[in-house]
Write an enzyme that holds these catalytic residues in place. Structure first.
Site, mmCIF file in Angstrom:
data_model
loop_
_atom_site.group_PDB
_atom_site.id
_atom_site.type_symbol
_atom_site.label_atom_id
_atom_site.label_comp_id
_atom_site.label_asym_id
_atom_site.label_seq_id
_atom_site.Cartn_x
_atom_site.Cartn_y
_atom_site.Cartn_z
ATOM 1 C CG HIS A 42 -96.949 -39.785 14.544
ATOM 2 N ND1 HIS A 42 -97.730 -40.668 15.245
ATOM 3 C CD2 HIS A 42 -95.715 -40.362 14.466
ATOM 4 C CE1 HIS A 42 -97.021 -41.736 15.568
ATOM 5 N NE2 HIS A 42 -95.797 -41.577 15.101
ATOM 6 C CE1 TYR A 65 -101.125 -48.838 24.635
ATOM 7 C CE2 TYR A 65 -101.772 -48.870 26.945
ATOM 8 C CZ TYR A 65 -100.949 -49.299 25.923
ATOM 9 O OH TYR A 65 -99.952 -50.202 26.200
HETATM 10 P P1 A3P Z 1 -94.909 -48.043 27.000
HETATM 11 O O1 A3P Z 1 -93.660 -47.273 26.679
HETATM 12 O O2 A3P Z 1 -95.760 -47.362 28.024
HETATM 13 O O3 A3P Z 1 -94.663 -49.459 27.338
HETATM 14 P P2 A3P Z 1 -96.314 -46.400 19.821
HETATM 15 O O4 A3P Z 1 -96.649 -47.700 19.224
HETATM 16 O O5 A3P Z 1 -97.317 -45.320 19.545
HETATM 17 O O6 A3P Z 1 -94.916 -46.006 19.512
HETATM 18 O O7 A3P Z 1 -96.436 -46.576 21.404
HETATM 19 C C1 A3P Z 1 -95.554 -47.416 22.104
HETATM 20 C C2 A3P Z 1 -96.237 -47.762 23.412
HETATM 21 O O8 A3P Z 1 -97.249 -48.738 23.174
HETATM 22 C C3 A3P Z 1 -95.270 -48.380 24.384
HETATM 23 O O9 A3P Z 1 -95.802 -48.056 25.673
HETATM 24 C C4 A3P Z 1 -95.409 -49.845 24.047
HETATM 25 O O10 A3P Z 1 -94.970 -50.706 25.063
HETATM 26 C C5 A3P Z 1 -96.905 -49.945 23.831
HETATM 27 N N1 A3P Z 1 -97.276 -51.064 22.966
HETATM 28 C C6 A3P Z 1 -96.668 -51.492 21.831
HETATM 29 N N2 A3P Z 1 -97.302 -52.545 21.324
HETATM 30 C C7 A3P Z 1 -98.343 -52.795 22.139
HETATM 31 C C8 A3P Z 1 -99.356 -53.807 22.160
HETATM 32 N N3 A3P Z 1 -99.407 -54.748 21.223
HETATM 33 N N4 A3P Z 1 -100.254 -53.778 23.156
HETATM 34 C C9 A3P Z 1 -100.214 -52.825 24.120
HETATM 35 N N5 A3P Z 1 -99.256 -51.860 24.167
HETATM 36 C C10 A3P Z 1 -98.333 -51.849 23.198
#
Ligand code: A3P
Length: 282
Positions: A90, A179
């Site tokens: 990060h 995204y």
């Molecule tokens: P939301 O809270 O908007 O639903 P990270 O992986 O960087 O921690 O980010 C988490 C975010 O990505 C969350 O967003 C989560 O739901 C979403 N996310 C996790 N896996 C995903 C996937 N396979 N496809 C799309 N979004 C995903």
């Protein structure tokens, strides 16, 4: 600068390393899943009974290389890992170990609409607060800090700009995904990712692209046992894997942010990104 010096002292990149870079809640879990399953598609074909996602989440498959520095103040021993080493970070671009760029390794960055990143960070932070017996924070309070740049790993706009400029300067080394565009066309992004890391899908692999996209989709991953009952050891403590999956949609901020807050974030974004090529309008 100090962060870079520490990182330089503890990590020497190899040309074959691949680094996923994101801000928290920008799609880290998704891009890790896509990268891991693409790079390892021959040893672990989708659907094989020993596919790692049957037992662990993507965060166990691709770890943050600075993890032990944060948690144990310890220099991690990453030399034993076999090639290609897949890492995540990060850290802002300026804080990466200098050898990452110098060695020629690949960096895959994912950015997300700041309003959705913020809402996702707010929701995630409240899970910790509630588990710790603390009052949840209001989204407007978290939005105030976000706009002031008080967020993990530095201000959103500086983080994105750092990797965007690195992408413009070194497109062969820094891939830049959004995204929202991944959501619109995951298959095209899976193909671009595979090409970028030197493992393009051949014409005979059409089924493999679809299989990987489906394996890594939100709807599939949220139902995996490793998501439902597994945990990940994050810098901030043990995290239920299910916490990484909330809605997984674009523009959920509309359900949480006031119009004033959304306008404030948009205004900062326009101001900071104007003339950089990052705004959709340029
Ligand atoms: P939301 O809270 O908007 O639903 P990270 O992986 O960087 O921690 O980010 C988490 C975010 O990505 C969350 O967003 C989560 O739901 C979403 N996310 C996790 N896996 C995903 C996937 N396979 N496809 C799309 N979004 C995903």
């Amino acid at each position: 600068m100090v962060g870079t010096m520490v990182a330089d002292a503890c990590f020497t990149a190899r040309p074959s390393d691949i680094v996923v870079a994101t801000l928290p809640k920008s799609g880290t879990t998704w891009i890790k899943a896509l990268l891991y399953s693409t790079v390892h598609r021959r040893e672990h074909p989708v659907g094989s009974s020993d596919h790692p996602f049957n037992s662990v989440g993507p965060h166990e498959c691709i770890k943050f290389f600075e993890f032990q520095l944060y948690t144990e103040n310890k220099i991690p021993d990453l030399d034993q890992l076999p090639d290609p080493r897949l890492f995540a970070t990060h850290a802002p671009f300026v804080s990466l170990p200098r050898s990452v760029l110098a060695a020629g390794c690949k960096i895959v960055y994912v950015c997300r609409d700041p309003k959705d990143t913020l809402v996702s960070q707010w929701s995630f932070a409240n899970k910790f607060r509630i588990r710790g017996g603390l009052e949840p924070l209001s989204v407007e309070a978290v939005a105030g800090s976000f706009c002031d740049g008080v967020t993990p790993f530095g201000p959103y706009w500086d983080h994105v700009l750092g990797y965007w400029r690195a992408h413009l300067a070194h497109p062969e080394q820094v891939l830049f995904f959004r995204y929202e565009e991944m959501s619109r066309d995951p298959e095209a992004h899976a193909r671009r990712l595979a090409e970028f890391v030197g493992r393009p899908f051949g014409p005979e692999e059409d089924g493999a692209v679809d299989a990987i996209v489906n394996l890594c989709s939100f709807d599939h991953m949220i139902g995996l046992q490793a998501t439902k009952s597994g945990k990940t050891h994050a810098v901030i403590g043990a995290v239920d894997n299910s916490w990484f999956f909330r809605r997984g949609v674009v523009a959920d901020w509309q359900n949480h942010l006031s119009p004033e807050t959304a306008r404030r974030i948009d205004a900062i974004t326009e101001d900071r990104f104007r003339g950089t090529g990052l705004l959709v309008s340029g």
